[in-house]
Design a protein around this motif. Structure first.
Motif, PDB file in Angstrom:
ATOM      1  N   TRP A   1     -33.566  27.650  22.565  1.00  0.00           N
ATOM      2  CA  TRP A   1     -33.348  26.798  23.729  1.00  0.00           C
ATOM      3  C   TRP A   1     -32.395  25.632  23.440  1.00  0.00           C
ATOM      4  O   TRP A   1     -31.599  25.244  24.295  1.00  0.00           O
ATOM      5  CB  TRP A   1     -34.692  26.247  24.221  1.00  0.00           C
ATOM      6  CG  TRP A   1     -35.320  25.299  23.231  1.00  0.00           C
ATOM      7  CD1 TRP A   1     -36.075  25.620  22.141  1.00  0.00           C
ATOM      8  CD2 TRP A   1     -35.211  23.872  23.231  1.00  0.00           C
ATOM      9  NE1 TRP A   1     -36.440  24.483  21.458  1.00  0.00           N
ATOM     10  CE2 TRP A   1     -35.939  23.394  22.103  1.00  0.00           C
ATOM     11  CE3 TRP A   1     -34.585  22.944  24.057  1.00  0.00           C
ATOM     12  CZ2 TRP A   1     -36.041  22.040  21.806  1.00  0.00           C
ATOM     13  CZ3 TRP A   1     -34.692  21.588  23.766  1.00  0.00           C
ATOM     14  CH2 TRP A   1     -35.415  21.155  22.650  1.00  0.00           C
ATOM     15  N   SER A   2     -32.455  25.086  22.230  1.00  0.00           N
ATOM     16  CA  SER A   2     -31.649  23.909  21.913  1.00  0.00           C
ATOM     17  C   SER A   2     -30.308  24.249  21.287  1.00  0.00           C
ATOM     18  O   SER A   2     -29.429  23.393  21.189  1.00  0.00           O
ATOM     19  CB  SER A   2     -32.420  23.004  20.952  1.00  0.00           C
ATOM     20  OG  SER A   2     -32.551  23.631  19.692  1.00  0.00           O
TER      21      SER A   2
ATOM     22  N   ASN B   1     -24.908  25.069  31.563  1.00  0.00           N
ATOM     23  CA  ASN B   1     -25.716  26.279  31.810  1.00  0.00           C
ATOM     24  C   ASN B   1     -24.979  27.548  31.377  1.00  0.00           C
ATOM     25  O   ASN B   1     -24.973  28.563  32.093  1.00  0.00           O
ATOM     26  CB  ASN B   1     -26.103  26.383  33.294  1.00  0.00           C
ATOM     27  CG  ASN B   1     -27.168  25.383  33.689  1.00  0.00           C
ATOM     28  OD1 ASN B   1     -27.633  24.602  32.861  1.00  0.00           O
ATOM     29  ND2 ASN B   1     -27.532  25.371  34.951  1.00  0.00           N
TER      30      ASN B   1
ATOM     31  N   ARG C   1     -24.242  27.689  22.848  1.00  0.00           N
ATOM     32  CA  ARG C   1     -24.614  27.388  24.225  1.00  0.00           C
ATOM     33  C   ARG C   1     -24.274  25.946  24.557  1.00  0.00           C
ATOM     34  O   ARG C   1     -24.243  25.074  23.673  1.00  0.00           O
ATOM     35  CB  ARG C   1     -26.099  27.654  24.472  1.00  0.00           C
ATOM     36  CG  ARG C   1     -27.046  26.751  23.731  1.00  0.00           C
ATOM     37  CD  ARG C   1     -28.494  27.240  23.867  1.00  0.00           C
ATOM     38  NE  ARG C   1     -28.965  27.191  25.249  1.00  0.00           N
ATOM     39  CZ  ARG C   1     -30.006  27.890  25.688  1.00  0.00           C
ATOM     40  NH1 ARG C   1     -30.676  28.708  24.870  1.00  0.00           N
ATOM     41  NH2 ARG C   1     -30.393  27.772  26.954  1.00  0.00           N
TER      42      ARG C   1
ATOM     43  N   ASN D   1     -25.872  23.466  27.224  1.00  0.00           N
ATOM     44  CA  ASN D   1     -26.917  23.316  28.229  1.00  0.00           C
ATOM     45  C   ASN D   1     -26.472  22.470  29.416  1.00  0.00           C
ATOM     46  O   ASN D   1     -27.004  22.608  30.515  1.00  0.00           O
ATOM     47  CB  ASN D   1     -28.177  22.734  27.600  1.00  0.00           C
ATOM     48  CG  ASN D   1     -28.914  23.751  26.746  1.00  0.00           C
ATOM     49  OD1 ASN D   1     -28.690  24.970  26.854  1.00  0.00           O
ATOM     50  ND2 ASN D   1     -29.808  23.283  25.885  1.00  0.00           N
TER      51      ASN D   1
ATOM     52  N   SER E   1     -38.580  30.526  24.409  1.00  0.00           N
ATOM     53  CA  SER E   1     -37.541  29.579  24.002  1.00  0.00           C
ATOM     54  C   SER E   1     -36.880  29.917  22.676  1.00  0.00           C
ATOM     55  O   SER E   1     -36.020  29.177  22.205  1.00  0.00           O
ATOM     56  CB  SER E   1     -38.153  28.174  23.911  1.00  0.00           C
ATOM     57  OG  SER E   1     -39.192  28.159  22.956  1.00  0.00           O
TER      58      SER E   1
ATOM     59  N   SER F   1     -31.590  36.444  29.427  1.00  0.00           N
ATOM     60  CA  SER F   1     -32.401  35.230  29.297  1.00  0.00           C
ATOM     61  C   SER F   1     -33.829  35.617  28.918  1.00  0.00           C
ATOM     62  O   SER F   1     -34.433  36.493  29.544  1.00  0.00           O
ATOM     63  CB  SER F   1     -32.404  34.464  30.621  1.00  0.00           C
ATOM     64  OG  SER F   1     -33.205  33.310  30.520  1.00  0.00           O
TER      65      SER F   1
ATOM     66  N   THR G   1     -34.311  26.829  34.784  1.00  0.00           N
ATOM     67  CA  THR G   1     -34.041  25.712  33.882  1.00  0.00           C
ATOM     68  C   THR G   1     -33.462  26.277  32.600  1.00  0.00           C
ATOM     69  O   THR G   1     -34.189  26.614  31.659  1.00  0.00           O
ATOM     70  CB  THR G   1     -35.321  24.913  33.598  1.00  0.00           C
ATOM     71  OG1 THR G   1     -35.920  24.533  34.837  1.00  0.00           O
ATOM     72  CG2 THR G   1     -34.999  23.667  32.788  1.00  0.00           C
ATOM     73  N   PHE G   2     -32.148  26.365  32.552  1.00  0.00           N
ATOM     74  CA  PHE G   2     -31.429  27.058  31.477  1.00  0.00           C
ATOM     75  C   PHE G   2     -31.842  26.550  30.111  1.00  0.00           C
ATOM     76  O   PHE G   2     -32.056  27.338  29.184  1.00  0.00           O
ATOM     77  CB  PHE G   2     -29.932  26.866  31.701  1.00  0.00           C
ATOM     78  CG  PHE G   2     -29.062  27.474  30.637  1.00  0.00           C
ATOM     79  CD1 PHE G   2     -28.489  26.688  29.653  1.00  0.00           C
ATOM     80  CD2 PHE G   2     -28.806  28.834  30.642  1.00  0.00           C
ATOM     81  CE1 PHE G   2     -27.674  27.244  28.685  1.00  0.00           C
ATOM     82  CE2 PHE G   2     -27.990  29.409  29.677  1.00  0.00           C
ATOM     83  CZ  PHE G   2     -27.426  28.616  28.692  1.00  0.00           C
ATOM     84  N   SER G   3     -31.959  25.242  29.975  1.00  0.00           N
ATOM     85  CA  SER G   3     -32.174  24.646  28.659  1.00  0.00           C
ATOM     86  C   SER G   3     -33.569  24.901  28.095  1.00  0.00           C
ATOM     87  O   SER G   3     -33.833  24.550  26.950  1.00  0.00           O
ATOM     88  CB  SER G   3     -31.914  23.142  28.725  1.00  0.00           C
ATOM     89  OG  SER G   3     -32.767  22.530  29.666  1.00  0.00           O
TER      90      SER G   3
END
Length: 124
Positions: free
Chosen positions: A53-54, A77, A72, A74, A102, A98, A28-30
């Motif tokens: 993450w955001s 991805n 990024r 999301n 987060s 990765s 879950t990339f985001s």
């Protein structure tokens, strides 16, 4: 199986620009922070940039601050590294990674997944 695939490296003259991309799959990339590291010949791998993450928080190594921008998407991805005003000392293999978390960690040990790397060469 998490996979990270970098692209966009190449040869550029000093003062030029390149944009690296890293496509992620298998996770879950985001939910996770992402980062870019680099390793020059004969040197240890070093932190370049990270994004939470955001996409709302970023961090940079002092050596690239003001020249590089991490971002990024999301929905795609994908994480990016826009590199401007490149210098010969930016020559290295650039790795996408990765995080376990987060945030915007600068520590390689907090990244659990790595791409194969893409070569960036800056000529003087």
């Amino acid at each position: 199986q998490v996979q990270l695939e970098e692209s966009g490296g190449g040869l550029v003259q000093a003062g030029g620009s390149l944009k690296l991309s890293c496509a992620a799959s298998g996770r879950t990339f985001s939910s996770y922070g992402m980062g870019w590291f680099r390793q020059a010949p004969g040197k240890e791998r070093e932190f370049v940039a990270a994004i939470n993450w955001s996409g709302g928080r970023t961090s940079y190594a002092d050596s690239v601050k003001g020249r590089f921008t991490i971002s990024r998407d999301n929905a795609k991805n994908t994480v990016y590294l826009q590199m401007n005003s490149l210098k010969p000392e930016d020559t290295a293999v650039y790795y996408c990674a990765s995080q376990y978390y987060s945030g915007t960690s600068t520590y390689a040990q907090e990244y659990g997944y790595w791409g194969q790397g893409t070569q960036v060469t800056v000529s003087s």
